[in-house]
Design a protein around this motif. Structure first.
Motif, PDB file in Angstrom:
ATOM      1  N   ASP A  27      12.017 -21.796 -17.488  1.00  0.00           N
ATOM      2  CA  ASP A  27      11.376 -20.581 -16.991  1.00  0.00           C
ATOM      3  C   ASP A  27      11.147 -20.764 -15.498  1.00  0.00           C
ATOM      4  O   ASP A  27      10.389 -21.646 -15.095  1.00  0.00           O
ATOM      5  CB  ASP A  27      10.050 -20.360 -17.719  1.00  0.00           C
ATOM      6  N   SER A  29      10.414 -17.986 -13.590  1.00  0.00           N
ATOM      7  CA  SER A  29       9.751 -16.760 -13.141  1.00  0.00           C
ATOM      8  C   SER A  29       8.558 -17.111 -12.258  1.00  0.00           C
ATOM      9  O   SER A  29       7.931 -18.152 -12.409  1.00  0.00           O
ATOM     10  CB  SER A  29       9.279 -15.943 -14.339  1.00  0.00           C
ATOM     11  N   THR A  36      13.294 -20.084  -5.005  1.00  0.00           N
ATOM     12  CA  THR A  36      14.411 -19.819  -5.919  1.00  0.00           C
ATOM     13  C   THR A  36      15.729 -20.163  -5.249  1.00  0.00           C
ATOM     14  O   THR A  36      16.619 -20.772  -5.862  1.00  0.00           O
ATOM     15  CB  THR A  36      14.403 -18.347  -6.376  1.00  0.00           C
ATOM     16  N   VAL A  52      20.194 -16.838 -14.603  1.00  0.00           N
ATOM     17  CA  VAL A  52      19.125 -16.155 -15.320  1.00  0.00           C
ATOM     18  C   VAL A  52      19.803 -15.300 -16.383  1.00  0.00           C
ATOM     19  O   VAL A  52      20.782 -14.612 -16.100  1.00  0.00           O
ATOM     20  CB  VAL A  52      18.286 -15.283 -14.366  1.00  0.00           C
ATOM     21  N   ASN A  79      10.816 -15.111 -19.470  1.00  0.00           N
ATOM     22  CA  ASN A  79      12.005 -15.264 -18.631  1.00  0.00           C
ATOM     23  C   ASN A  79      12.712 -16.576 -18.938  1.00  0.00           C
ATOM     24  O   ASN A  79      12.066 -17.603 -19.100  1.00  0.00           O
ATOM     25  CB  ASN A  79      11.624 -15.236 -17.152  1.00  0.00           C
ATOM     26  N   SER A  81      16.095 -19.089 -17.830  1.00  0.00           N
ATOM     27  CA  SER A  81      17.246 -19.467 -17.015  1.00  0.00           C
ATOM     28  C   SER A  81      17.967 -20.579 -17.755  1.00  0.00           C
ATOM     29  O   SER A  81      17.339 -21.434 -18.375  1.00  0.00           O
ATOM     30  CB  SER A  81      16.800 -19.976 -15.646  1.00  0.00           C
ATOM     31  N   LYS A 104       6.250 -24.435 -11.559  1.00  0.00           N
ATOM     32  CA  LYS A 104       7.539 -23.996 -12.099  1.00  0.00           C
ATOM     33  C   LYS A 104       8.650 -24.754 -11.394  1.00  0.00           C
ATOM     34  O   LYS A 104       8.465 -25.213 -10.291  1.00  0.00           O
ATOM     35  CB  LYS A 104       7.725 -22.485 -11.864  1.00  0.00           C
TER      36      LYS A 104
END
Length: 167
Positions: A27, A29, A36, A52, A79, A81, A104
């Motif tokens: 995840d 998100s 990112t 994703v 979410n 990935s 994250k």
């Protein structure tokens, strides 16, 4: 997304899964655009494909795949990935590195050479998995060790005999 687009997406994911022995679900998100982008760049440099995906499409691709994903589809909430790699611990190392800066990405689960790992609590264990090259290096080192000792003993023995002959 039309039915045809969904069907094509499922076929693409199924083909990716068929070629992959190492699949991580995470995840990502809530990461800002810069983080990112950094994550994508780090994955690219490590030879990891990051994408994703929609949970329902990935679940259908897993069902259609010849691989047995066990309980992994149960992690497909929120979410998701997908990280596909050739080296078993590479995605875990990247996730761990990025976790030094924040909470994250969160590891949902992994499929590594037909073994299923579920939960973020297994991240350290996955980082510790040795790559094929590391295992081969360890084996070669173990095999060379006795040979090196024998050669060293023979050389020392030959040197001491040479010194005795010189006296």
């Amino acid at each position: 997304m039309t039915r045809e687009e969904k069907s094509i997406a499922i076929e693409d994911l199924t083909a990716q899964l068929a070629d992959a022995n190492i699949v991580y679900l995470a995840d990502i998100s809530g990461l800002d655009a810069g983080t990112t982008s950094d994550l994508r760049r780090a994955c690219f440099k490590a030879g990891i494909k990051l994408e994703v995906v929609k949970n329902t499409l990935l679940e259908k691709a897993m069902e259609a795949s010849a691989n047995e994903y066990g309980e992994l589809p149960t992690t497909l909430k929120g979410n998701t990935s997908i990280l596909i790699a050739d080296v078993a611990n590479a995605p875990a190392k990247i996730i761990k590195e990025f976790r030094k800066k924040g909470e994250k990405p969160v590891l949902k689960g992994a499929y590594i050479n037909q073994e299923i790992y579920i939960g973020d609590n297994l991240l350290d264990s996955l980082v510790a998995i040795k790559s094929k090259e590391e295992v081969i290096g360890d084996i070669i080192g173990l095999l060379q060790s006795p040979a090196k000792r024998i050669i060293s003993a023979l050389l020392n023995n030959a040197e001491s005999k040479g010194e005795e002959a010189a006296e």
